[in-house]
Motif scaffolding. Structure first.
Motif, short mmCIF file in Angstrom:
data_model
loop_
_atom_site.label_atom_id
_atom_site.label_comp_id
_atom_site.label_asym_id
_atom_site.label_seq_id
_atom_site.Cartn_x
_atom_site.Cartn_y
_atom_site.Cartn_z
N GLN A 48 0.83 -1.21 0.00
CA GLN A 48 0.00 0.00 0.00
C GLN A 48 0.86 1.26 0.00
O GLN A 48 0.39 2.33 -0.35
CB GLN A 48 -0.94 0.01 1.20
N VAL A 49 2.10 1.11 0.47
CA VAL A 49 3.00 2.28 0.45
C VAL A 49 4.21 2.00 -0.45
O VAL A 49 5.24 2.65 -0.33
CB VAL A 49 3.47 2.67 1.89
N ALA A 50 4.05 1.01 -1.35
CA ALA A 50 5.17 0.62 -2.21
C ALA A 50 5.56 1.73 -3.18
O ALA A 50 6.70 1.78 -3.65
CB ALA A 50 4.82 -0.65 -2.99
N ASP A 51 4.62 2.61 -3.49
CA ASP A 51 4.91 3.70 -4.41
C ASP A 51 5.60 4.87 -3.71
O ASP A 51 5.83 5.91 -4.31
CB ASP A 51 3.61 4.21 -5.07
N GLU A 75 14.05 10.44 22.69
CA GLU A 75 14.78 11.10 23.80
C GLU A 75 15.13 12.53 23.41
O GLU A 75 14.22 13.33 23.18
CB GLU A 75 16.00 10.27 24.20
N GLN A 76 16.44 12.89 23.23
CA GLN A 76 16.76 14.29 22.95
C GLN A 76 16.54 14.65 21.47
O GLN A 76 16.38 15.82 21.13
CB GLN A 76 18.22 14.58 23.32
N ALA A 77 16.55 13.66 20.61
CA ALA A 77 16.41 13.93 19.19
C ALA A 77 15.00 13.57 18.71
O ALA A 77 14.20 13.00 19.47
CB ALA A 77 17.43 13.13 18.40
N GLN A 78 14.68 13.96 17.49
CA GLN A 78 13.44 13.51 16.87
C GLN A 78 13.77 12.87 15.52
O GLN A 78 14.80 13.20 14.93
CB GLN A 78 12.48 14.68 16.61
N ALA A 79 12.91 11.98 15.10
CA ALA A 79 13.06 11.41 13.76
C ALA A 79 11.95 12.02 12.90
O ALA A 79 10.77 11.91 13.23
CB ALA A 79 12.92 9.91 13.80
N LEU A 80 12.36 12.68 11.84
CA LEU A 80 11.40 13.24 10.89
C LEU A 80 11.27 12.25 9.75
O LEU A 80 12.25 11.98 9.03
CB LEU A 80 11.93 14.59 10.38
N ILE A 81 10.09 11.65 9.62
CA ILE A 81 9.90 10.61 8.60
C ILE A 81 9.03 11.20 7.49
O ILE A 81 7.86 11.53 7.72
CB ILE A 81 9.27 9.35 9.21
N PRO A 113 9.98 1.65 2.14
CA PRO A 113 8.97 1.65 3.20
C PRO A 113 8.89 0.30 3.91
O PRO A 113 9.09 -0.75 3.28
CB PRO A 113 7.66 1.95 2.47
N THR A 114 8.62 0.33 5.20
CA THR A 114 8.48 -0.89 6.00
C THR A 114 7.02 -1.09 6.37
O THR A 114 6.18 -0.23 6.09
CB THR A 114 9.29 -0.77 7.30
N ASP A 147 5.86 1.78 8.33
CA ASP A 147 5.46 2.94 7.52
C ASP A 147 4.04 2.75 7.00
O ASP A 147 3.24 3.69 7.00
CB ASP A 147 6.43 3.10 6.34
N ALA A 148 3.75 1.54 6.55
CA ALA A 148 2.40 1.26 6.05
C ALA A 148 1.38 1.45 7.16
O ALA A 148 0.33 2.08 6.98
CB ALA A 148 2.33 -0.16 5.51
N TYR A 149 1.72 0.92 8.34
CA TYR A 149 0.82 1.01 9.50
C TYR A 149 0.56 2.47 9.86
O TYR A 149 -0.58 2.90 10.04
CB TYR A 149 1.46 0.24 10.66
N ILE A 150 1.65 3.24 9.97
CA ILE A 150 1.50 4.64 10.37
C ILE A 150 0.69 5.41 9.33
O ILE A 150 -0.18 6.21 9.66
CB ILE A 150 2.89 5.29 10.61
N SER A 151 0.95 5.11 8.08
CA SER A 151 0.21 5.77 7.01
C SER A 151 -1.28 5.46 7.12
O SER A 151 -2.13 6.36 7.01
CB SER A 151 0.79 5.29 5.68
#
Lengths: 261, 326
Positions: free
Chosen positions: B237-240, B274-280, B310-311, B314-318
């Motif tokens: 579903q997020v393969a594109d 923690e101190q950093a963030q991940a921007l996806i 995508p993993t 990623d599909a789940y979050i989307s």
């Protein structure tokens, strides 16, 4: 479930659940709470009776000896169900296919035995200390009266415990009932000396008919009717406990209350 | 063959009262028309954020909760009408460290539940030893549960759920709070059970766990199933998409909005680490937006930057984000 499995659940399961749920199994808790306290209570009322010119020592020894079943049976019966909430095991137990009757009987049996043991120890020690003589011929009848009182008291405790499946602060009720039993059971004040409504309350609570039976036996009067009345009262409390248990189990499934702590 | 689990239009609402004087009643719909089927011997995952309705669904299937509407059948038996028969065929494990008798040993906990499930006493000790070995608690069964670590308690929960050889096992976040080694062992146990023919319904927050174990997955959000399929189908579903993951320190709403406005960006998620963030950043596969993303982050301290496929996560979050935004 086969009859054998039903019996195993009562005997083996009951024994394990007693160790799991009864708070006072360690000698450090058991001896002071269930044996020493009621013994001191017996001595207190006996000496108060002597000082105030009340009844003879036998009255207090038999009354408080039977009243000693209240500790293990009212509180124990209650812990047997209400402590499932403390450990949040209620959902796990009620999610099994086990017959509820076997669970309840299994939970009751150890406390009945415990109550009988407590009554025997407290009565014997109090009788020795106050030099009250009990005829050997009366012992079987007294044991039967104590057994009936322990059974009805445990059924009453289970009814409170069933309420504890739903109500967090059920301990407030049991503390109040325990203290009120000193008065209305007839252990220290003859029930005939109480106001009518208190006498009625005493007659509906466990132990009172057992105490009357024990005194009748010691006085050489027939006691079968009184013991039967205590047994009938116990059966009524057992029916109430079962009804409450089933009701709260059903409502727990409706309201998602089975695993609340 | 009849499915192990059939759920059709399941609804569960909770009502609550508020206020001391003026009592107000509110109703929350925890599960809103959930339907799915699980084949015998299948390992089915139910994924969703907290409060999505996973545990409510499992509680209904394990007979601990009555549905408001809809039907659910386990091994062909209705969970409302055939409660007792369902209970003999299922086992369940809820996450967390409560639900055990602390003052008893692990062995006595199992013995008690063996009596409740009427396990044959002739083979009882052997069966207890078998499940203890399976969950790696052999040798510690005599210790009181109050001295068990969270991981040991969780293993004991699993052992208890398996004692009576259930046909269907419900595992509600079994690896929550369990250390990495214990979680890996737990996954091995679950895989072994499925190999032996047990049907498993698993809820988890760990996507790699679901990806590794599940034959099929349903994603549930706000009480409804928003996607269902194999892990590969969900990933498709997020393969594109192409995913750009940037480590940032102290990103604000304004920068996120700038990234979101880049042409070809389909979604932006910020995860706190923690101190950093991940921007996806999800973008169309044909585009490489890395340089534009870095430019949009002007003024923000940027750490590593990587582009990846995508993993399942990623599909789940989307899927969940789309459901919650909708």
């Amino acid at each position: 479930m086969t009859a054998r499995a039903w019996l195993r659940l009562v005997i083996v399961g009951g024994r394990i659940s007693y160790r799991a749920l009864f708070n006072w199994t360690s000698p450090l808790m058991y001896i002071p709470t269930l044996l020493v306290s009621p013994l001191l209570g017996t001595l207190f009322f006996a000496y108060l009776g002597r000082y105030a010119g009340g009844r003879d020592d036998t009255f207090y020894v038999l009354g408080n000896g039977l009243l000693a079943v209240a500790g293990p049976c009212v509180f124990g019966g209650m812990m047997a169900l209400a402590n499932e909430r403390r450990y949040q095991t209620l959902g796990a137990v009620l999610g099994t296919p086990a017959p509820r009757g076997a669970i309840l009987v299994g939970r009751a049996v150890p406390y009945v035995g415990n109550g009988l043991f407590t009554a025997v120890v407290v009565t014997t020690l109090a009788a020795l200390m106050l030099r009250v003589s009990i005829r050997i011929a009366d012992v079987p009848g007294l044991l039967l009266a104590a057994l009936a009182a322990a059974a009805s008291c445990t059924a009453f405790g289970l009814a409170l415990g069933a309420i504890g499946m739903r109500v967090r602060d059920v301990w407030v009720i049991s503390n109040t009932v325990w203290v009120s039993l000193w008065l209305v059971s007839g252990a220290n004040v003859a029930r005939s000396a109480l106001p009518d409504w208190l006498e009625v309350v005493g007659g509906l609570l466990p132990i009172s008919h057992g105490i009357d039976a024990a005194r009748a036996i010691a006085g050489g009067s027939p006691a079968a009717g009184l013991i039967a009345r205590e047994v009938a009262l116990g059966a009524a409390w057992a029916a109430i406990a079962t009804l409450l248990f089933r009701t709260f189990e059903r409502s727990g499934r409706r309201h998602a209350a089975l695993d609340r702590g | 063959m009849e499915p192990a689990i059939e759920v059709d239009g399941l609804v569960r609402s909770y009502s609550a009262t508020h206020g001391m004087v003026r009592r107000r009643r509110s109703t929350v719909e925890a599960v809103r028309g959930v339907s799915f089927q699980v084949a015998r011997g299948e390992l089915f995952g139910l994924l969703g954020p907290n409060g999505a309705g996973k545990t409510t669904t499992i509680k209904i299937l394990t007979t601990l909760l009555l549905p408001t509407a809809g039907t659910a059948r386990v091994c062909g038996l209705d969970v409302v009408a055939d409660t007792r028969a369902v209970r003999t065929r299922i086992g369940y494990v809820f996450g967390g460290d409560r639900g055990l008798y602390d003052r008893l040993s692990g062995l006595d906990n199992l013995r008690y539940f063996a009596e409740l499930y009427a396990v044959d006493p002739r083979g009882l000790r052997a069966r207890i030893d078998e499940v203890l070995d399976l969950v790696g608690l052999g040798g510690r069964e005599g210790d009181r549960v109050e001295g068990y670590s969270r991981g040991m308690r969780q293993r004991l929960h699993v052992a208890r759920g398996l004692l009576h050889r259930p046909e269907v096992l419900f595992l509600d976040e079994p690896s929550i709070g369990v250390d990495a080694v214990a979680a890996r062992e737990l996954r091995a146990v679950v895989a072994h059970l499925v190999e032996d023919g047990t049907t498993v319904l698993l809820t988890t927050h760990y996507m790699f766990e679901a990806d590794q174990l599940c034959d099929r997955i349903a994603v549930i959000a706000r009480g409804s199933i928003v996607a269902e399929g194999t892990p590969a189908q969900l990933k498709d579903q997020v393969a594109d998409d192409r995913v750009v993951e940037v480590q940032v320190f102290g990103i604000g709403e304004a920068e996120v909005a700038r990234v979101r406005a880049i042409t070809g960006v389909t979604s932006v998620i910020v995860e706190d680490h923690e101190q950093a963030q991940a921007l996806i950043v999800h973008c169309e596969r044909s585009l490489d937006v890395s340089a534009e993303v870095v430019a949009a982050l002007d003024g923000v301290r940027v750490g590593s930057i990587a582009t990846r496929e995508p993993t399942l996560e990623d599909a789940y979050i989307s899927l969940v984000t789309a459901a919650e935004d909708g």
